[in-house]
Design a protein around this motif. Structure first.
Motif, PDB file in Angstrom:
ATOM      1  N   ASN B 173       0.828  -1.209   0.000  1.00 33.04           N
ATOM      2  CA  ASN B 173       0.000   0.000   0.000  1.00 33.04           C
ATOM      3  C   ASN B 173       0.860   1.255   0.000  1.00 33.04           C
ATOM      4  OD1 ASN B 173      -3.158  -0.272   0.517  1.00 33.04           O
ATOM      5  ND2 ASN B 173      -2.113  -2.064   1.377  1.00 33.04           N
ATOM      6  N   ASN B 320      -4.975  -3.396   4.291  1.00 35.75           N
ATOM      7  CA  ASN B 320      -4.315  -2.095   4.102  1.00 35.75           C
ATOM      8  C   ASN B 320      -3.081  -1.979   4.987  1.00 35.75           C
ATOM      9  OD1 ASN B 320      -5.606  -1.959   6.545  1.00 35.75           O
ATOM     10  ND2 ASN B 320      -6.641  -0.010   6.173  1.00 35.75           N
ATOM     11  N   TYR B 326      -0.856   0.808   8.637  1.00 32.39           N
ATOM     12  CA  TYR B 326      -1.392   1.707   7.606  1.00 32.39           C
ATOM     13  C   TYR B 326      -1.502   3.124   8.167  1.00 32.39           C
ATOM     14  CZ  TYR B 326      -4.466   3.626   3.982  1.00 32.39           C
ATOM     15  OH  TYR B 326      -4.996   4.401   2.982  1.00 32.39           O
ATOM     16  N   GLU B 339     -11.141   0.537   3.307  1.00 31.99           N
ATOM     17  CA  GLU B 339     -10.442  -0.590   2.669  1.00 31.99           C
ATOM     18  C   GLU B 339     -11.437  -1.657   2.207  1.00 31.99           C
ATOM     19  OE1 GLU B 339      -7.585  -1.089   1.495  1.00 31.99           O
ATOM     20  OE2 GLU B 339      -7.345  -3.268   1.359  1.00 31.99           O
ATOM     21  N   ARG B 342     -12.861  -0.325  -0.997  1.00 30.50           N
ATOM     22  CA  ARG B 342     -11.892  -0.472  -2.104  1.00 30.50           C
ATOM     23  C   ARG B 342     -11.833  -1.919  -2.588  1.00 30.50           C
ATOM     24  NH1 ARG B 342      -8.582   3.423   0.988  1.00 30.50           N
ATOM     25  NH2 ARG B 342      -7.647   1.684   2.106  1.00 30.50           N
ATOM     26  N   GLN B 343     -11.824  -2.850  -1.646  1.00 31.62           N
ATOM     27  CA  GLN B 343     -11.759  -4.270  -2.031  1.00 31.62           C
ATOM     28  C   GLN B 343     -13.006  -4.678  -2.814  1.00 31.62           C
ATOM     29  OE1 GLN B 343      -9.375  -6.565  -1.773  1.00 31.62           O
ATOM     30  NE2 GLN B 343      -7.880  -5.526  -0.476  1.00 31.62           N
ATOM     31  N   ALA B 348      -8.373  -1.931  -4.646  1.00 34.12           N
ATOM     32  CA  ALA B 348      -7.430  -1.836  -3.524  1.00 34.12           C
ATOM     33  C   ALA B 348      -6.004  -2.063  -4.019  1.00 34.12           C
ATOM     34  CB  ALA B 348      -7.788  -2.871  -2.461  1.00 34.12           C
TER      35      ALA B 348
END
Ligand SMILES: [Zn+2]
Lengths: 137, 379
Positions: B173, B320, B326, B339, B342-343, B348
């Motif tokens: 990340n 993340n 993170y 996160e 995003r996934q 992601a």
């Protein structure tokens, strides 16, 4: 400059009996007259059955070490690290946070389940804190 | 609540994460909100529902210029945003509002415009915990862990492996604060903070924020981003005093919120492709895996130490890098939600291939509160 002091409890009407007790050398708990539930922290009703008929009694002051951390940083005002912040399970059932005195503040000395007994530490003329030490015998 | 009736159509973090000395906490809220509104292709005037924590809804709404018909100021710690998602979904379904903005921001590191947190001496915490030297989360949150370890035979090495595995995810990340690989030995040799936890087992302290926008699933089809549906939700609270938890062998709030969300979503554990468990400290993923019913508590430490949650493992967890690697501004729940979204969108940085169901589990205070959201990208 004055030394920074540890946090001082300020009693409320519901907790005054507890702090009167520690000043008199007693650890006081409450028991429900209806269902016999013993509880802490103090309140004028039973958190198990909601009865307002509850009694204050002198606890045995005996218990065991349920869990703890040994705090290194940051240290609270009035504390010299490393010092243990413990949770004690009382023989009557409730648990309370405390410090363990008369005992090295190390993982080797602080064994989970070790027997403890209450001791009292006067912070000033108003407040005496209950703390715990390894039980004798 | 009915599943998949409400969707996330906007999601964004603050433009910068980490150390942001050029913005107040309130401005970080606005920055995250404006980014999320742009992500959703909306205007500020489209927002008619608003939720936030710590800062008040009136503070943030006024600053942003929002005139809401529904607000939620639920503030139960770092999982407040999971509760906001749950409440917002119910409000949208009930017709109280159409488009909800949820914001979080905290100037956790730079402390600019950050509200003071203090414990009154006559509160129960002030009387029965503060006098014993508790001083911030590192001295309180790990208090249950020695009992948990003894009950279930969890080792120090297993608890160290939580930080090691999450660092592997963080390395993928670009926005993660800490990306250099670490070993179990590195963790166990890092500076002692509150025994048994060392520096690398405690969350970061950073600045940042995030925002989400929710609307009905029917409207969600018309938005620029792939909708991420709210499949199931759960919430609960236990106690603000860590010493008064029912037991240190589990979290009651976790055990209420998690199963509620699974039941509502109608899913089994084997259906979960991606998992977030709020990791303020290294023991939380173990509590979460046990309390949410993924496996017996005794197996949680070994499961992580054996690599099942690392990149390529069978249960990708905290992808993340988590609060440990993170970022953690103080209330990390929003970043866990970001996160998961995003996934589910498939964007992601450390994307789990073909992930269709994501479970996002949060904690508030020191096991004081909990919120769980199950997301899916299929309706
Ligand atoms: Zn009763």
């Amino acid at each position: 400059m004055a030394e920074p002091q540890r946090a001082r409890p300020k009693p409320t009407p519901e907790t005054q009996h507890f702090w009167d007790g520690t000043k008199a050398g007693e650890l006081r708990l409450q028991r429900c007259d209806a269902c016999a539930h013993v509880y802490f922290p103090p309140r004028p009703f039973c958190p198990s059955c909601a009865s307002r008929k509850v009694s204050v009694f002198k606890a045995s002051g005996k218990g065991f070490l349920y869990s703890y951390v040994i705090n290194h940083r940051p240290a609270a005002p009035g504390f010299a690290p490393p010092y243990a912040i413990a949770v004690v399970e009382l023989d009557e059932g409730p648990r309370m946070m405390s410090n363990i005195v008369d005992c090295p503040q190390t993982p080797e000395a602080l064994e989970l389940n070790m027997k403890l007994e209450v001791a009292f530490e006067a912070l000033d003329d108003k407040i005496t804190l209950p703390v715990f030490r390894p039980a004798k015998g | 609540m009915r599943r998949n009736q409400v969707a996330v159509v906007g999601a964004a973090e603050t433009t910068e994460l980490g150390v942001v000395p050029n913005a107040s906490q309130l401005q970080l809220h606005a920055d995250a909100a404006l980014n999320a509104i742009a992500d959703a292709g909306l205007k500020l005037s489209d927002i008619d529902g608003f939720a936030t924590a710590v800062e008040t809804p009136q503070q943030v709404c006024h600053y942003l210029g929002i005139k809401p018909t529904w607000v939620d100021g639920t503030s139960v710690g770092g999982c407040s945003f999971m509760l906001h998602v749950r409440h917002a979904a119910a409000a949208i379904e009930a017709g109280l509002c159409k488009t909800v903005l949820i914001t979080h921001a905290e100037s956790g590191k730079s402390m600019i415009g950050k509200l003071p947190r203090s414990i009154p001496a006559d509160s129960l915490q002030g009387q029965f915990e503060a006098p014993y030297g508790v001083y911030g989360p590192p001295s309180m949150f790990p208090i249950p862990v020695l009992r948990f370890m003894k009950t279930y035979g969890i080792t120090h090495e297993q608890l160290a492996s939580v930080a090691v595995v999450q660092r592997e995810w963080a390395a993928k990340n670009p926005r993660a604060m800490m990306k250099d690989p670490i070993t179990v030995a590195d963790v166990l040799n890092s500076r002692m903070i509150a025994y048994p936890f060392r520096l690398l087992q405690c969350c970061l302290v950073t600045d940042g924020g995030g925002a989400l926008i929710l609307t009905s699933a029917d409207r969600a089809r018309d938005f620029p981003r792939k909708p991420v549906y709210i499949m199931g939700t759960g919430e609960s609270v236990e106690t603000p005093m860590v010493s008064q938890m029912e037991t240190f062998n589990s979290s009651r709030a976790f055990k209420v919120a998690g199963p509620l969300a699974f039941k509502e979503a109608g899913i089994a554990h084997k259906d979960v492709d991606h998992l977030m468990i709020y990791d303020a400290f290294a023991h939380l993923p173990l509590f979460g895996l046990g309390d949410l019913g993924f496996m017996p508590y005794e197996e949680t430490g070994k499961f992580i130490a054996d690599g099942n949650t690392r990149p390529g493992g069978k249960l990708p967890l905290n992808t993340n890098g988590g609060g440990l690697s993170y970022m953690h501004s103080g209330m990390y729940g929003m970043y866990a939600l970001q996160e998961s979204v995003r996934q589910m969108r498939g964007i992601a940085p450390a994307q789990v291939p073909n992930a269709k169901i994501s479970v996002c589990h949060g904690v508030g205070g020191m096991f004081a509160a909990s919120g769980t959201i199950v997301f899916t990208n299929e309706r």
